[in-house]
Design an enzyme around this catalytic site. Structure first.
Site, PDB file in Angstrom:
ATOM      1  N   VAL A  80      33.499  37.452  35.836  1.00  0.00           N
ATOM      2  CA  VAL A  80      33.371  36.518  36.951  1.00  0.00           C
ATOM      3  C   VAL A  80      32.553  35.320  36.484  1.00  0.00           C
ATOM      4  O   VAL A  80      31.457  35.492  35.930  1.00  0.00           O
ATOM      5  CB  VAL A  80      32.651  37.216  38.127  1.00  0.00           C
ATOM      6  CG1 VAL A  80      32.528  36.277  39.313  1.00  0.00           C
ATOM      7  CG2 VAL A  80      33.381  38.491  38.524  1.00  0.00           C
ATOM      8  N   CYS A  81      33.062  34.121  36.693  1.00  0.00           N
ATOM      9  CA  CYS A  81      32.331  32.917  36.278  1.00  0.00           C
ATOM     10  C   CYS A  81      31.019  32.804  37.057  1.00  0.00           C
ATOM     11  O   CYS A  81      31.017  32.786  38.294  1.00  0.00           O
ATOM     12  CB  CYS A  81      33.167  31.672  36.522  1.00  0.00           C
ATOM     13  SG  CYS A  81      32.208  30.156  36.311  1.00  0.00           S
ATOM     14  N   ILE A  82      29.932  32.685  36.323  1.00  0.00           N
ATOM     15  CA  ILE A  82      28.615  32.701  36.966  1.00  0.00           C
ATOM     16  C   ILE A  82      28.402  31.486  37.866  1.00  0.00           C
ATOM     17  O   ILE A  82      27.911  31.626  38.996  1.00  0.00           O
ATOM     18  CB  ILE A  82      27.490  32.841  35.908  1.00  0.00           C
ATOM     19  CG1 ILE A  82      26.121  32.987  36.583  1.00  0.00           C
ATOM     20  CG2 ILE A  82      27.463  31.671  34.937  1.00  0.00           C
ATOM     21  CD1 ILE A  82      25.049  33.518  35.666  1.00  0.00           C
TER      22      ILE A  82
END
Lengths: 133, 134
Positions: A80-82
């Site tokens: 998941v892209c932070i």
């Protein structure tokens, strides 16, 4: 073949995550490798462990979790892209603690990381397949 | 590891959805990976590099200036669809004058933006290893 997948849309509103899941499942069944699935934009919402669809509907988050996509070190490769996650209220335990927030909502089959992981997936994989609008 | 050709395909206007800014964030990260990076602007994506954007009225950060930084990251292949410009009543003069310094030509400043037909763009796209669509 080594595939990576990018998902740009959230669950239920949009079919992108469902289509990507069907693609991943079929690819694995055909003997291909899924190197990484990267959740970006509203796609980060596919990682919420609080997702509670009605009983007669599919659980998009659990479906991904059950695919159990991990690397050789046993780390999840559902990434998941932070930056996209934090601005949409998606936090794992460590980010919640860092920001002084109680509770966290990232499913344990996913992990939070940076955009570099998307680029790396593009470099390492034979194909990067994007699902979204 | 061989260098791959990455193309970022921008299809949406700057505001209204987060696609444009989140695409630009990937492009800036990608610059650190020493890959061959190009950007394409098609459909409403052409609005992303229109000159003179002003977001004062909508309470959003104006990120259009970030495009000027791309040249410093060796990202200097920005293809714009001629058809998409024309459909929207835009011309090359409406776009930001984005440039880079060519290290192979005594650091001469050169334009990064190239207006191409959709047919040409199709050819450029088919030459890529990875196309990320936003």
């Amino acid at each position: 073949m080594k595939f990576s997948i990018q998902i740009n849309e959230g669950p239920y509103q949009h079919q992108a995550s469902d289509s990507a899941y069907q693609f991943a499942k079929a690819a694995i069944a055909a003997g291909h490798e899924i190197f990484r699935v990267f959740f970006y934009h509203d796609g980060v919402n596919n990682a919420s462990r609080f997702t509670m669809p009605p009983q007669d509907d599919r659980n998009v988050v659990n479906q991904w979790a059950e695919l159990d996509i991990k690397n050789a070190d046993g780390e999840p490769e559902l990434v998941v892209c932070i930056a996209a996650a934090l601005r949409r209220g998606m936090l794992d335990e460590s980010e919640a603690k860092k920001n002084g927030i109680e509770g966290n909502n990232i499913h344990p089959a996913f992990r939070i990381s940076g955009l570099g992981q998307l680029i790396e997936a593009g470099i390492q994989s034979d194909r990067l397949v994007v699902f979204g609008d | 590891m061989a260098i791959k050709k990455f193309m970022y395909l921008n299809r949406k206007a700057s505001y209204g959805t987060a696609y444009a800014i989140e695409s630009l964030e990937v492009v800036l990260i990608a610059a650190a990976f020493d890959q061959d990076v190009s950007l394409a602007f098609i459909d409403d994506g052409v609005y992303q590099i229109v000159e003179g954007q002003n977001t004062d009225g909508i309470g959003m950060k104006n990120f259009s200036k970030t495009f000027h930084a791309l040249g410093d990251y060796d990202i200097n292949k920005l293809y714009v669809s001629a058809e998409s410009l024309e459909e929207r009543g835009l011309t090359a003069d409406d776009l930001m004058p984005l440039v880079y310094e060519d290290e192979d030509d005594d650091w001469e400043e050169k334009p990064s933006v190239k207006i191409v037909s959709n047919a040409e763009l199709t050819k450029i796209m088919s030459d890529q290893d990875v196309c990320l669509s936003f």
